[in-house]
Design a protein around this motif. Structure first.
Motif, mmCIF file in Angstrom:
data_model
loop_
_atom_site.group_PDB
_atom_site.id
_atom_site.type_symbol
_atom_site.label_atom_id
_atom_site.label_comp_id
_atom_site.label_asym_id
_atom_site.label_seq_id
_atom_site.Cartn_x
_atom_site.Cartn_y
_atom_site.Cartn_z
ATOM 1 N N LEU A 35 -18.239 -13.385 -30.979
ATOM 2 C CA LEU A 35 -17.751 -12.798 -32.223
ATOM 3 C C LEU A 35 -17.829 -11.282 -32.227
ATOM 4 C CD1 LEU A 35 -19.322 -15.243 -34.851
ATOM 5 C CD2 LEU A 35 -17.029 -15.317 -33.846
ATOM 6 N N LEU A 36 -18.655 -10.722 -31.370
ATOM 7 C CA LEU A 36 -18.847 -9.276 -31.273
ATOM 8 C C LEU A 36 -17.578 -8.584 -30.767
ATOM 9 C CD1 LEU A 36 -20.647 -6.647 -30.846
ATOM 10 C CD2 LEU A 36 -21.176 -7.601 -28.594
ATOM 11 N N PHE A 37 -17.216 -7.465 -31.410
ATOM 12 C CA PHE A 37 -16.082 -6.679 -30.927
ATOM 13 C C PHE A 37 -16.569 -5.701 -29.864
ATOM 14 C CE2 PHE A 37 -13.626 -2.770 -30.882
ATOM 15 C CZ PHE A 37 -12.350 -3.247 -30.638
ATOM 16 N N GLU A 38 -15.865 -5.662 -28.731
ATOM 17 C CA GLU A 38 -16.136 -4.703 -27.659
ATOM 18 C C GLU A 38 -14.796 -4.145 -27.202
ATOM 19 O OE1 GLU A 38 -19.730 -6.172 -25.038
ATOM 20 O OE2 GLU A 38 -18.397 -7.853 -25.504
ATOM 21 N N SER A 39 -14.663 -2.849 -27.257
ATOM 22 C CA SER A 39 -13.379 -2.250 -26.907
ATOM 23 C C SER A 39 -12.989 -2.530 -25.461
ATOM 24 C CB SER A 39 -13.421 -0.737 -27.146
ATOM 25 O OG SER A 39 -14.418 -0.124 -26.348
ATOM 26 N N ASP A 40 -13.955 -2.675 -24.587
ATOM 27 C CA ASP A 40 -13.661 -2.949 -23.178
ATOM 28 C C ASP A 40 -13.335 -4.406 -22.913
ATOM 29 O OD1 ASP A 40 -13.988 -0.355 -22.485
ATOM 30 O OD2 ASP A 40 -15.877 -0.597 -21.381
ATOM 31 N N THR A 51 -13.668 -11.036 -36.419
ATOM 32 C CA THR A 51 -14.959 -11.725 -36.551
ATOM 33 C C THR A 51 -16.169 -10.799 -36.440
ATOM 34 O OG1 THR A 51 -14.975 -12.223 -34.161
ATOM 35 C CG2 THR A 51 -13.993 -13.870 -35.632
ATOM 36 N N TRP A 52 -15.969 -9.524 -36.094
ATOM 37 C CA TRP A 52 -17.127 -8.649 -35.874
ATOM 38 C C TRP A 52 -18.054 -8.508 -37.081
ATOM 39 C CZ3 TRP A 52 -17.525 -4.505 -39.073
ATOM 40 C CH2 TRP A 52 -16.366 -3.975 -39.651
ATOM 41 N N PRO A 53 -17.577 -8.610 -38.351
ATOM 42 C CA PRO A 53 -18.525 -8.457 -39.454
ATOM 43 C C PRO A 53 -19.600 -9.550 -39.516
ATOM 44 C CG PRO A 53 -16.281 -8.092 -40.221
ATOM 45 C CD PRO A 53 -16.191 -8.681 -38.858
ATOM 46 N N ILE A 54 -19.331 -10.729 -38.941
ATOM 47 C CA ILE A 54 -20.332 -11.797 -38.997
ATOM 48 C C ILE A 54 -21.040 -11.988 -37.661
ATOM 49 C CG2 ILE A 54 -19.211 -13.015 -40.887
ATOM 50 C CD1 ILE A 54 -18.048 -14.964 -38.814
ATOM 51 N N LYS A 87 -4.467 -8.864 -53.253
ATOM 52 C CA LYS A 87 -4.549 -7.529 -52.656
ATOM 53 C C LYS A 87 -5.960 -7.228 -52.157
ATOM 54 C CE LYS A 87 -2.170 -4.136 -54.510
ATOM 55 N NZ LYS A 87 -1.746 -3.007 -55.381
ATOM 56 N N TYR A 88 -6.964 -7.746 -52.857
ATOM 57 C CA TYR A 88 -8.357 -7.561 -52.414
ATOM 58 C C TYR A 88 -8.568 -8.232 -51.057
ATOM 59 C CZ TYR A 88 -13.488 -7.637 -52.559
ATOM 60 O OH TYR A 88 -14.833 -7.477 -52.262
ATOM 61 N N ALA A 89 -8.048 -9.445 -50.912
ATOM 62 C CA ALA A 89 -8.180 -10.161 -49.640
ATOM 63 C C ALA A 89 -7.464 -9.408 -48.519
ATOM 64 C CB ALA A 89 -7.616 -11.577 -49.776
ATOM 65 N N ILE A 90 -6.256 -8.923 -48.802
ATOM 66 C CA ILE A 90 -5.499 -8.177 -47.798
ATOM 67 C C ILE A 90 -6.212 -6.868 -47.456
ATOM 68 C CG2 ILE A 90 -3.332 -6.935 -47.384
ATOM 69 C CD1 ILE A 90 -1.947 -9.073 -49.099
ATOM 70 N N THR A 91 -6.784 -6.222 -48.465
ATOM 71 C CA THR A 91 -7.494 -4.968 -48.237
ATOM 72 C C THR A 91 -8.705 -5.175 -47.340
ATOM 73 O OG1 THR A 91 -6.804 -4.051 -50.376
ATOM 74 C CG2 THR A 91 -8.764 -3.094 -49.359
ATOM 75 N N MET A 92 -9.495 -6.206 -47.617
ATOM 76 C CA MET A 92 -10.680 -6.479 -46.798
ATOM 77 C C MET A 92 -10.280 -6.855 -45.374
ATOM 78 S SD MET A 92 -13.177 -5.801 -48.764
ATOM 79 C CE MET A 92 -14.655 -6.542 -48.077
ATOM 80 N N LEU A 93 -9.216 -7.613 -45.243
ATOM 81 C CA LEU A 93 -8.718 -7.977 -43.914
ATOM 82 C C LEU A 93 -8.229 -6.739 -43.175
ATOM 83 C CD1 LEU A 93 -8.081 -10.432 -42.063
ATOM 84 C CD2 LEU A 93 -5.798 -10.462 -43.074
ATOM 85 N N SER A 94 -7.518 -5.872 -43.875
ATOM 86 C CA SER A 94 -6.986 -4.650 -43.256
ATOM 87 C C SER A 94 -8.109 -3.707 -42.825
ATOM 88 C CB SER A 94 -6.053 -3.933 -44.239
ATOM 89 O OG SER A 94 -4.959 -4.757 -44.597
ATOM 90 N N LEU A 95 -9.138 -3.580 -43.658
ATOM 91 C CA LEU A 95 -10.270 -2.720 -43.308
ATOM 92 C C LEU A 95 -11.033 -3.271 -42.108
ATOM 93 C CD1 LEU A 95 -11.578 -1.855 -46.888
ATOM 94 C CD2 LEU A 95 -10.536 -0.263 -45.265
ATOM 95 N N THR A 96 -11.099 -4.599 -42.011
ATOM 96 C CA THR A 96 -11.754 -5.224 -40.851
ATOM 97 C C THR A 96 -10.992 -4.890 -39.565
ATOM 98 O OG1 THR A 96 -12.557 -7.049 -42.224
ATOM 99 C CG2 THR A 96 -12.503 -7.414 -39.852
ATOM 100 N N ILE A 97 -9.679 -5.051 -39.606
ATOM 101 C CA ILE A 97 -8.857 -4.735 -38.437
ATOM 102 C C ILE A 97 -8.896 -3.238 -38.137
ATOM 103 C CG2 ILE A 97 -6.496 -4.753 -37.529
ATOM 104 C CD1 ILE A 97 -6.010 -7.275 -39.220
#
Length: 244
Positions: A35-40, A51-54, A87-97
């Motif tokens: 679930l961890l985000f790694e740029s490499d 999934t990185w927030p969890i 819009k709240y759901a889309i905003t949270m999803l967009s901020l995650t990405i």
């Protein structure tokens, strides 16, 4: 105001609590690395941009998830009311990405792996949006009262200083996006008009209303002056009967 139905904000809180409990039961489970985000390693784990927030149970700890859930329950509900649930759901999803994308840029620029995990950046983004809309609201931080606008800066500072120095600007960049949305600096409007920034239509009506009241005041002043002169004239006639 306490929400009376299942909202997007409550679902987010439930996910964070479940992630924490899962990490408490199985802290070394391989799923946390997945679930961890790694740029490499984005090619092998494309889902990690979401999934990185969890990852690692939200990386908040017991007190962190407790206070984070309470805080989201309060201010997140207000932000969702302003935006509306879709819009709240889309905003949270967009901020995650956006968080993952910014760290990907940071990793590319510095030719290093830029990891991202934990729920706090998203909680900070909600805090920044709420603080931008309610800058003069007072919050008690431990025992010290603090205005919401300064709490927004504190939240941004925690995100900035919670990662490696070269990646700090990239970690905090999504908070600037959250601020721009809440302050209506983006083509996509936040929602309700900000009480601290009157709209052009409001200013137009205010000017018209002020002109009307100014005209009324002038008329009243002229009427009072005519009455005063009339009274003076009548008193002069009484005092000087020969003039009649």
């Amino acid at each position: 105001m306490i929400p009376r139905k299942i909202t997007v904000n409550l679902i987010i809180i439930a996910i964070l609590v479940l992630a924490f409990l899962s990490a408490f039961v199985a802290p070394a489970a391989p799923i946390w690395t997945l679930l961890l985000f790694e740029s490499d390693n984005l090619g092998a784990k494309p889902w990690s941009v979401l999934t990185w927030p969890i990852a690692f149970g939200g990386a908040l700890g017991f007190m962190g998830v407790l206070f984070g859930a309470i805080w989201l329950y309060q201010v997140g509900h207000q932000v969702e009311q302003d935006l509306g649930s879709p819009k709240y759901a889309i905003t949270m999803l967009s901020l995650t990405i956006a968080g993952a994308f910014c760290m990907l840029i940071g990793g590319f620029i510095f030719s290093a792996n830029a990891p991202l995990f934990g729920a706090y950046p998203l909680i900070a983004a909600v805090t920044v949006m709420w603080a931008t809309r309610n800058p003069n609201s007072i919050v008690t931080l431990i025992i010290f009262p603090i205005k919401a606008k300064w709490l927004g800066w504190v939240s941004a500072g925690i995100v900035f200083f919670s990662t490696l120095p070269q990646f700090a600007p990239f970690a905090a960049a999504p908070l600037a996006l959250a601020w721009a949305l809440a302050d209506n600096r983006l083509p996509i409007r936040y929602g309700k008009s900000s009480p601290k920034t009157p709209t052009k239509q409001y200013r137009k009506h205010w000017k018209e209303d002020e002109t009307f009241h100014e005209d009324v005041r002038n008329r009243e002043s002229e009427r009072d002056e005519r009455k005063r002169l009339k009274d003076l004239f009548e008193r002069s006639m009484i005092d000087d009967p020969d003039s009649k």
